[in-house]
Design an enzyme around this catalytic site. Structure first.
Site, PDB file in Angstrom:
ATOM      1  N   GLU A 285       3.439   1.456   2.543  1.00 51.02           N
ATOM      2  CA  GLU A 285       4.504   0.457   2.377  1.00 51.02           C
ATOM      3  C   GLU A 285       4.484  -0.619   3.459  1.00 51.02           C
ATOM      4  OE1 GLU A 285       8.012   3.292   2.251  1.00 51.02           O
ATOM      5  OE2 GLU A 285       7.891   2.660   0.162  1.00 51.02           O
TER       6      GLU A 285
ATOM      7  N   ASP B  65       0.821  -1.209   0.000  1.00 53.27           N
ATOM      8  CA  ASP B  65       0.000   0.000   0.000  1.00 53.27           C
ATOM      9  C   ASP B  65       0.856   1.261   0.000  1.00 53.27           C
ATOM     10  OD1 ASP B  65       0.883  -0.815   2.601  1.00 53.27           O
ATOM     11  OD2 ASP B  65      -0.438   0.677   3.471  1.00 53.27           O
TER      12      ASP B  65
END
Ligand SMILES: *[C@@H]1O[C@H](CO)[C@@H](O)[C@H](O)[C@H]1NC(C)=O
Ligand SMILES: *[C@@H]1O[C@H](CO)[C@@H](O)[C@H](O)[C@H]1NC(C)=O
Ligand SMILES: *[C@@H]1O[C@H](CO)[C@@H](O)[C@H](O)[C@H]1NC(C)=O
Ligand SMILES: *[C@@H]1O[C@H](CO)[C@@H](O)[C@H](O)[C@H]1NC(C)=O
Length: 669
Positions: free
Chosen positions: A378, A375
């Protein structure tokens, strides 16, 4: 950067003990305070006690790698512990169950976390979970799975255990709280703060210092994520890298400035930067060090791939980069630029692979959007609403852009992918929680509220202008009020609701309620509000207000009513009613949204130090800046919020005047 990625990196170097302390801290945090709306009462404090079923109290015999040890479903929370054989370092342990309807879905799974090592030889570990599951309900535990990641083995224990609820009755999902204030209309203080030569100019200048940064070895077209890293002496955290996401979002602001500028010198300077950026993106695509295709997230400032351990791929990057460059190309063409130049330097990767990145990124998105990826924070590999939204926008824009480039076969591919992707978006709507889930999948990293400002950022960065998940979509509005109000009980500074002039402060907004990232490490109850997340709430409200104005009315549904009840209580809107532009209730509603928009900006202002510099975060207890200094994305977020506010107010010259000040202010650090 951020959070768990720092954790992943540390994991390679720290002792097992330290790492496991961090992961158990995450579990504790989710137990104690992850529930929004003050639901974090103990299930056992009142009424009936929890009843825990113990299946085994000793480690399994030889030939087995896992065993569920205990479980209970108490006060709406599923608790479980399991014995896990320590056969490798990276483990993923999941408990699958059926929901109240007896169904197994991607949401009816919990992730267990490491609790402790058993015995002296470390061959067995205890793992556990404490996760509220009452929203979906639970009827049966299906099985326990253990993926030994490094050796590529998965072990399964079949359970088929009926669940009995004990403890206090499971709660029901609460409504958002009543608003603590009802600000109305725009504030002069915010107009002043965002005027040229005030914070806006600081943000503009500091952002440009981080584009083509004056750092030895840095190449043209890169964006340093922050002034935090070896060269800028604040070594923790080390953000001295060129992230694909941060660069694309920053360059999108440059693209807006390019589009608005009317002075030739300024406009040419933005144009040069954007062509340098396109070249830099093509360079990244051709790097032999790519490990996970074009979703590679992070480069050094010489624009070679960072190859250390990291959360990769992050498949939003190719999409946001393509969006920025297509927007630039459209404006460049509108300003008389040649289509051949656009093909050679921006679009046609097939003929000009060393220079033109867009077609390659678009085809990557078209063929890879179904893959899970990390995402925008991270932290989690899953299917993310944010990533899907920006991918969709890239595909929709790309289909039209490819046609403009005379590339009809690519256009058809992108268009087909956009249609297929769009059909998946409705799965993110969770009617029981009344939110768009930030990801469609199991609870990861203790994020059991499923709330994340990433959903709002997904609309800001990924709305394609075609009515699909727009700012005024009822599901988006419902999500916005729930994510915003979730932080009231999480951050102590949320209790400061007025500034020194007595004006309303908006809720400080972070990434998600369960966040444990402090800006430099992880810690229980450690997550902070972020400048860019708080500015995003302001920008979202400004843009929603603009969109209602363009539509000429506000229609209120059961789903959207809580949004208006919080942000525009004076309008007293009714479900099923439509309020026309200019009517009294319409005006009251819009005044409320604008007042709260400015209240969120006022929170950003309130916690901005006197020199106007913006870090990544501000401390949840004290409000002082935290984490990476001079975060480029923080500055970009102030500018895009200010632009959205100016658009709403019909100030057509605002962006132009800022753009015309030019980038000559780009001095050495
Ligand atoms: C790029 O920079 C990194 C970090 O400074 C360095 O390790 C690497 O060798 C450089 N690569 C090239 C090709 O210069
Ligand atoms: C999709 O991703 C895979 C690897 O992740 C890659 O091999 C493939 O080339 C990608 N597709 C495109 C069109 O780039
Ligand atoms: C804010 O204050 C109230 C009492 O005034 C308290 O109950 C609440 O816990 C406080 N919130 C935070 C986040 O500290
Ligand atoms: C809204 O919800 C209420 C109660 O759940 C219901 O009675 C009403 O019919 C709903 N209205 C609409 C417009 O869906």
């Amino acid at each position: 950067m951020r959070g768990r990625t720092a954790f992943l990196l540390l994991a390679a170097f720290l002792s097992l003990f330290t790492v496991t302390y961090l992961s158990s801290a995450i579990n504790m945090r989710s137990f104690i305070t992850s529930l929004p709306y003050g639901l974090a009462f103990a299930g056992t404090a009142l009424g009936q006690a929890c009843q825990t079923t113990t299946l085994t109290s000793s480690v399994p015999t030889e030939g087995s790698e896992l065993a569920l040890a205990t479980y209970s479903y108490c006060g709406g929370t599923l608790n479980a512990t399991a014995y896990i054989a320590n056969v490798n370092y990276n483990k993923q342990v999941n408990l699958y169950y059926t929901n109240a309807q007896g169904q197994s879905t991607p949401l009816s799974v919990v992730e267990l976390g490491y609790t402790s090592s058993i015995g002296d030889d470390g061959t067995w570990e205890l793992w556990g979970t404490t996760t509220p599951t009452y929203v979906d309900g639970i009827t049966e535990l299906l099985n326990l799975t253990y993926r030994a990641v490094d050796i590529g083995q998965t072990y399964v224990e079949t359970l088929n255990l009926r669940i009995n609820a004990t403890g206090t009755p499971p709660p029901t999902l609460p409504s958002p709280p009543a608003p603590y204030a009802s600000p109305r209309g725009f504030g002069n203080d915010i107009t002043t703060w965002l005027s040229i030569n005030a914070e806006t100019t600081t943000a503009f200048e500091r952002m440009f210092l981080n584009i083509n940064p004056a750092v030895p070895g840095a190449v043209k077209g890169v964006v340093v994520a922050a002034r935090s890293g070896p060269t800028y002496t604040q070594t923790n955290p080390d953000y001295e890298y060129n992230w694909v996401r941060d660069a694309s979002l920053t360059m999108d602001v440059v693209q807006m400035l390019y589009s608005a500028a009317t002075k030739t010198k300024a406009k040419t300077a933005y144009q040069d930067i954007l062509f340098e950026y396109a070249y830099a993106r093509a360079t990244e695509q051709n790097d032999p060090g790519l490990q996970t295709g074009l979703g590679e997230p992070k480069m050094y400032l010489n624009n070679t791939i960072f190859t250390g351990p990291w959360g990769r791929p992050q498949n939003d990057g190719p999409a946001t980069s393509a969006i920025t460059l297509m927007e630039f190309a459209n404006n460049y063409l509108a300003n008389g630029g040649s289509i051949d130049t656009v093909k050679q330097k921006i679009y046609d990767s097939a003929t000009y692979p060393a220079n033109a990145p867009v077609k390659k990124d678009l085809l990557f998105v078209a063929s890879n959007w179904t893959s899970s990826s990390f995402d925008l924070w991270e932290e989690e590999a899953s299917d993310h609403f944010y990533t899907r939204m920006v991918q969709r926008c890239a595909l929709v824009m790309g289909a039209a852009f490819a046609t403009k480039m005379g590339d009809s076969s690519t256009s058809a591919r992108l268009s087909a992918a956009a249609t297929a992707l769009s059909a998946t978006l409705s799965q993110f709507w969770d009617v029981n929680r009344a939110i768009i889930l930030y990801e469609y999948g199991p609870v990861l990293a203790g994020k059991s509220s499923y709330l994340d400002i990433a959903v709002i950022l997904g609309v800001i960065h990924g709305y394609a202008g075609d009515g699909v998940y727009s700012y005024t979509n009822e599901e988006v509005l419902s999500t916005a009020v729930r994510i915003a109000t979730a932080f009231i009980d999480v951050y102590p500074i949320a209790n400061t609701t007025k500034d020194s002039a007595g004006l309303t402060l908006g809720i400080p907004i972070g990434r998600y309620p369960e966040d444990v990232y402090t800006g430099t490490g992880t810690q229980a109850n450690g997550g902070n509000p972020w400048y860019l997340c708080t500015a995003a709430m302001a920008q979202f409200l400004y843009s929603a207000s603009t969109e209602f104005g363009n539509a000429g009315s506000i229609s209120v549904t059961n789903t959207s009513k809580p949004f208006f009840d919080y942000f525009a209580p004076a309008a007293k809107v009714q479900v099923g009613h439509t309020y026309s532009y200019g009517s009294q209730r319409y005006n009251q509603a819009i005044n409320g949204l604008n007042g709260w928009g400015d209240a969120f900006m006022r929170t950003v202002k309130h916690y901005t130090p006197a020199d106007g510099h913006l870090s990544e975060e501000f401390n949840r207890n004290t409000g002082v800046p935290e984490g990476a200094g001079d975060l480029t994305w923080s500055y970009a977020s102030i500018l895009t919020a200010a632009f959205a506010r100016a658009q709403l107010r019909g100030q057509k010259a605002y962006v132009k005047n800022l753009a015309n000040t030019g980038v000559s202010a780009n001095k050495a650090p």
